[in-house]
Motif scaffolding. Structure first.
Motif, short mmCIF file in Angstrom:
data_model
loop_
_atom_site.label_atom_id
_atom_site.label_comp_id
_atom_site.label_asym_id
_atom_site.label_seq_id
_atom_site.Cartn_x
_atom_site.Cartn_y
_atom_site.Cartn_z
N ALA A 18 -23.86 24.66 5.89
CA ALA A 18 -23.52 23.72 4.82
C ALA A 18 -22.96 24.45 3.60
O ALA A 18 -21.93 24.05 3.04
CB ALA A 18 -24.75 22.91 4.44
N ARG A 19 -23.62 25.52 3.19
CA ARG A 19 -23.18 26.24 1.98
C ARG A 19 -21.81 26.87 2.14
O ARG A 19 -21.09 27.05 1.14
CB ARG A 19 -24.23 27.30 1.60
CG ARG A 19 -25.55 26.69 1.12
CD ARG A 19 -26.49 27.75 0.60
NE ARG A 19 -27.69 27.13 0.03
CZ ARG A 19 -28.64 27.80 -0.63
NH1 ARG A 19 -28.53 29.12 -0.78
NH2 ARG A 19 -29.68 27.16 -1.11
N SER A 20 -21.44 27.20 3.36
CA SER A 20 -20.12 27.81 3.58
C SER A 20 -18.98 26.85 3.30
O SER A 20 -17.81 27.26 3.19
CB SER A 20 -20.02 28.33 5.02
OG SER A 20 -20.04 27.26 5.94
N THR A 21 -19.29 25.54 3.18
CA THR A 21 -18.24 24.56 2.93
C THR A 21 -17.91 24.40 1.45
O THR A 21 -16.93 23.73 1.12
CB THR A 21 -18.63 23.17 3.49
OG1 THR A 21 -19.73 22.64 2.72
CG2 THR A 21 -19.02 23.25 4.96
N VAL A 22 -18.70 24.99 0.57
CA VAL A 22 -18.49 24.80 -0.88
C VAL A 22 -17.05 25.12 -1.31
O VAL A 22 -16.43 24.34 -2.05
CB VAL A 22 -19.51 25.61 -1.70
CG1 VAL A 22 -19.18 25.55 -3.19
CG2 VAL A 22 -20.92 25.08 -1.45
N VAL B 113 -20.30 15.65 6.07
CA VAL B 113 -21.72 15.39 5.79
C VAL B 113 -22.33 16.46 4.88
O VAL B 113 -23.30 16.20 4.15
CB VAL B 113 -22.51 15.29 7.12
CG1 VAL B 113 -22.60 16.64 7.81
CG2 VAL B 113 -23.90 14.70 6.89
N ALA B 114 -21.75 17.66 4.87
CA ALA B 114 -22.29 18.73 4.04
C ALA B 114 -22.18 18.42 2.55
O ALA B 114 -23.02 18.86 1.75
CB ALA B 114 -21.58 20.05 4.34
N TYR B 115 -21.15 17.66 2.15
CA TYR B 115 -20.94 17.40 0.73
C TYR B 115 -22.14 16.70 0.10
O TYR B 115 -22.70 17.16 -0.90
CB TYR B 115 -19.67 16.57 0.53
CG TYR B 115 -19.38 16.26 -0.92
CD1 TYR B 115 -18.69 17.18 -1.70
CD2 TYR B 115 -19.80 15.08 -1.51
CE1 TYR B 115 -18.42 16.92 -3.04
CE2 TYR B 115 -19.53 14.80 -2.84
CZ TYR B 115 -18.85 15.73 -3.60
OH TYR B 115 -18.60 15.46 -4.93
N LEU C 252 -20.65 20.71 -7.63
CA LEU C 252 -20.16 19.50 -6.99
C LEU C 252 -20.24 18.30 -7.92
O LEU C 252 -19.42 17.38 -7.84
CB LEU C 252 -20.95 19.23 -5.71
CG LEU C 252 -20.81 20.29 -4.61
CD1 LEU C 252 -21.63 19.91 -3.38
CD2 LEU C 252 -19.36 20.51 -4.22
N ASP C 253 -21.23 18.29 -8.82
CA ASP C 253 -21.35 17.20 -9.79
C ASP C 253 -20.17 17.16 -10.76
O ASP C 253 -19.92 16.13 -11.40
CB ASP C 253 -22.65 17.31 -10.58
CG ASP C 253 -23.84 16.79 -9.80
OD1 ASP C 253 -23.63 16.06 -8.81
OD2 ASP C 253 -24.99 17.15 -10.14
N SER C 254 -19.47 18.29 -10.90
CA SER C 254 -18.37 18.38 -11.88
C SER C 254 -17.09 17.74 -11.37
O SER C 254 -16.12 17.61 -12.12
CB SER C 254 -18.10 19.85 -12.23
OG SER C 254 -17.57 20.56 -11.12
#
Length: 401
Positions: free
Chosen positions: A118-122, A259-261, A277-279
């Motif tokens: 999941a973190r690799s998708t950032v 789904v990772a987002y 991601l909140d930004s």
């Protein structure tokens, strides 16, 4: 009802004809919907409608979106079908095998939120984080408020031939998925209207992508919907094929249905990732393609769908989006519902956009029949692990066929 138990309420109504059902269906649905509560009770309601003219009976089912999603209705109808047939035959009711519970899945999703996968998708969300904020214009003479109490809907349909091409030839000839064509058509419609080359649209997906090898939610009833933003840049003057290629490339860059987002943004333990991601600037647009809805789960089914299942609102409060687009194929026709605010846009404004959207769908699907819909991209051949340049060299030497 006892604490922790969900109360199911069944009501009965008698009407003179089938036409009476169609005429009163929206009002009946709204009435039952308003009775749904979020306190753990009355999350699911049912009404049996008897038709005196034909001696038929219809079953109306409503549930809070907190406990079901669109896929869940297929599971519920299949189980009802099995139960009815068993009871009618005087046999014990044997339902299909149970899959992973909602609780087990939620625990797996929480673990996935902190996984390397999941973190690799950032970094993939950088285009969305860097996008220019945009606000849809309010029609002249309207206050610009956007409340659930003031929402309205417009439905438009594509003809059967366009729908057929969307579902078959587009995939066979151009390696395009229906959602990719629809999002391209929607994006062209909005960017032309706003006279700007780019936009961000939130994509709603079924959310049942695998988050663990130990989880199977194929027949699990619950709300699994995922939501993620997509930034699309569509330069003015580009061809339809260019639009399709740009949309297909961006959507396929996002793994596992996005789904990772949501997992990272709302469940992950990293405050840095959450803050990042909140930004992202919020989008006023939501797009949801529900796929194909068949009337029956089998040819001899007792229960049939009279229309595709789409979520609707049953309470007051502010709306998050200005336009919500829900598309589905039913009875061989693509149906597209536009939900909007009556205090934000006049009906004719939204109707014009909806008609333009269908026109773009027709144009893009026609391209797919001529072989000029979309050039191949590396994501079309995932096992080959080609770069854009390598794929270009291959196509230059051997052609697209």
């Amino acid at each position: 009802a006892e604490p922790g138990r969900v109360e199911t309420v069944i009501e009965r109504l008698t009407v003179d004809s089938v036409a009476d059902i169609e005429d009163s269906l929206p009002q009946l649905a709204k009435q039952l919907q308003d009775e749904l509560r979020f306190s753990g009770r009355s999350q699911f309601r049912a009404m049996i409608v008897d038709v005196t003219a034909t001696d038929d009976a219809y079953l109306m089912l409503l549930a809070s979106h907190l406990v079901v999603d669109a896929v869940s209705w297929w599971v519920i109808v299949e189980d009802l079908e099995h139960a009815y047939r068993g009871l009618a035959a005087g046999k014990p009711v044997r339902l299909p095998a149970k899959t992973t519970s909602m609780r087990t899945w939620s625990e797996a999703l929480a673990a996935y939120a902190d996984s390397e996968a999941a973190r690799s998708t950032v970094p993939l969300w950088q285009p969305e984080l860097s996008a220019r904020p945009f606000i849809l214009p309010v029609d002249e003479g309207l206050p610009g408020s956007n409340d659930i109490a003031d929402l309205a809907n417009i439905e438009v349909r594509a003809d059967r031939e366009t729908t057929r091409i969307l579902l078959t030839e587009a995939a066979a000839n151009q390696r395009l998925q229906p959602q990719e064509i629809l999002i391209a058509a929607f994006s062209i419609t909005i960017t032309e209207w706003l006279n700007r080359p780019d936009l961000v649209v939130d994509i709603e997906h079924h959310g049942r992508e695998p988050v663990s090898s130990d989880v199977d939610v194929l027949r699990t009833v619950g709300w699994f919907t995922s939501l993620y933003p997509v930034y699309l840049s569509l330069p003015v003057g580009s061809s339809g094929g260019d639009y399709l290629k740009a949309v297909k490339t961006r959507l396929r860059d996002i793994p596992n249905g996005g789904v990772a987002y949501g997992a990272l943004r709302y469940l992950g333990s990293s405050t840095e990732i959450r803050s990042t991601l909140d930004s992202a600037p919020p989008s006023p647009l939501l797009f949801n393609y529900l796929g194909q809805w068949l009337r029956n789960i089998s040819e001899d089914a007792w229960l049939t769908f009279s229309r595709p299942v789409m979520a609707s609102y049953g309470c007051d409060g502010p709306r998050r989006y200005v336009f919500e687009i829900n598309a589905a194929v039913f009875d061989g026709e693509l149906r597209i519902a536009w939900t909007y605010g009556k205090n934000y846009h006049h009906r004719h404004t939204v109707n014009d956009l909806a008609v333009r959207f269908i026109e773009h769908v027709v144009t893009l699907t026609e391209l797919c029949t001529t072989g000029s819909g979309s050039a191949p991209i590396p994501q079309d051949f995932p096992e080959a692990e080609l770069s854009e340049a390598e794929l270009g060299d291959i196509l230059a030497e051997f052609g697209e066929d």
